[in-house]
Design an enzyme around this catalytic site. Structure first.
Site: not given
Ligand code: PEP
Ligand code: MG
Length: 400
Positions: A247, A5
């Site tokens: 996911e 992140h």
């Molecule tokens: C992902 O997991 O691809 C997503 C878009 O969510 P995040 O990156 O916030 O986990």
């Molecule tokens: Mg995600």
């Protein structure tokens, strides 16, 4: 890792970043001159004149490319044979709305709401959330804004929310699991999103869904939230489309069941790759395993699109995979209805879509999907892209 992140936030804010340098970054002093190459993941300490000139040139070229793509802003991401893909933006913070609009985003495909919670270190009240959310919705005018409910846990921990570090955080108390264990907080957030919907178009999306039971529980809370808003005579948007992030491998395998009970899918490849290939997205030691073209990843996306389309719902992709220009034809060929990525990547992806016919894109998809390893698929794609570049240059020369 490239999809941690911190890396995502840096990319969204347009801050050049390189991750996974270990001790190298710590050893630097304020006096060191460095060249930071976020494209190739390099930090050059004490660059010589030649290197400095190389990077100055690359910077100028990048600015030029961005300017050249400016005219795409208001054009649709439509293939020469008329197939259209919606191009939306991922945002974390309200300040990113301007960038999204400047790059021609047709809406917000993923609004990561957790950053609002992290900024203040106290749980924002319903009214505080309504204020921030409404402002975003209003600025997006009639374009859809997809609010993903709180996705704390994993690498987004926060002591004040009680989502503390765990031994296995990505398999722990994360996403929808956290929300379903904190119902007042969850319901408040849903109410705030519904109320913000009165100012424009909103969609609601749940993260980390692993099966129908969680989706049904989340929908039940949505039902309660709506009933309370109705009872209290508060203005809110009715019939908000409800979708899920696909996911987790279980969501892929149960995609046909999930598709029957929601309005859209958005494939989160950052987590999908992490969970499918069992590689922690925040661990630089295993970041080499991040392979979007791994057969298991491609099959997962394919299966999700097929299941979504069989049920007649819209299937998008909002992971970082969507921002890789080299993968644009593959994603087009896989039949995604929407790609959502950070604003800066939108024009390049749109350009590839605008020059690729669907038949060609399906051929690229078939080729990469017939490879037996990710490296084999990568090699085929690199050769294909080099050939395409040569062809376009030759066409360009002939046209001038
Ligand atoms: C992902 O997991 O691809 C997503 C878009 O969510 P995040 O990156 O916030 O986990
Ligand atoms: Mg995600």
């Amino acid at each position: 890792g490239n999809t941690s992140h911190v890396a995502i936030l840096a990319r969204s804010l347009g801050v050049p970043a390189v991750v996974g340098l270990g001790g190298a970054a710590v050893a630097l002093t304020d006096e060191d001159v460095v060249a930071l190459d976020g494209t190739d993941g390099l930090l050059v300490v004490g660059p010589d004149q030649e290197t400095i000139e190389k990077y100055n040139l690359l910077t100028r070229q990048q600015v030029k490319t961005h300017q050249k793509l400016e005219h795409h802003k208001d054009l649709p991401a439509e293939t020469p044979d008329g197939h259209r893909v919606a191009m939306l933006a991922n945002i974390e913070l309200p300040v990113e709305v301007e960038e999204a609009l400047a790059r021609g985003a047709e809406g917000i495909g993923l609004l990561r709401t957790e950053y609002l919670f992290f900024q203040h270190h106290t749980i924002p009240t319903e009214d505080e959330q309504v204020k921030v959310f409404t402002e975003i919705v209003r600025r997006m005018k009639d374009r859809p804004v997809t609010f993903r409910t709180l996705d704390v846990g994993g690498d987004k921990v926060s002591d004040y929310l009680g989502a503390k570090r765990e031994y296995n955080p990505f398999l722990g108390w994360r996403g929808i699991r956290f929300s379903l264990a904190n119902l007042p907080l969850f319901k408040t957030q849903i109410k705030a999103i519904c109320r913000a919907g009165a100012a424009g178009r909103v969609q609601l999306m749940f993260p980390m869904i692993t099966g129908l039971q969680e989706l049904r529980q989340a929908r039940e809370i949505l039902g309660e939230a709506v009933a309370e808003l109705e009872r209290d005579g508060v203005e809110y948007a009715r019939d908000i489309p409800v979708g899920i992030m696909v996911e987790t491998p279980s969501a892929v395998l149960a995609a046909d069941l999930l598709a029957d009970e929601c309005d859209f899918f958005s494939i989160g490849t950052n987590d999908l790759i992490q969970y499918t290939l069992a590689m922690d997205r925040g661990n630089s030691r295993v970041s080499y395993l991040y392979k979007p073209l791994h057969p298991a990843v491609l099959r997962s996306i394919h299966q999700t699109v097929e299941a979504g389309h069989a049920a007649g719902i819209h299937v998008g992709l909002c992971g970082e995979m969507g921002s890789e220009t080299r993968l644009a034809e593959v994603l087009l060929g896989l039949g995604l209805d929407e790609i959502s990525t950070h604003g800066a990547a939108l024009p390049k992806i749109k350009q590839v879509i605008r020059w690729t016919g669907m038949e060609e894109a399906r051929r690229v998809r078939d080729e990469v999907m017939s490879a037996r390893t990710a490296d084999e698929a990568d090699r085929w794609l690199a050769a294909y892209i080099a050939g395409r570049k040569q062809k376009r240059e030759a066409e360009g020369k002939r046209a001038t």
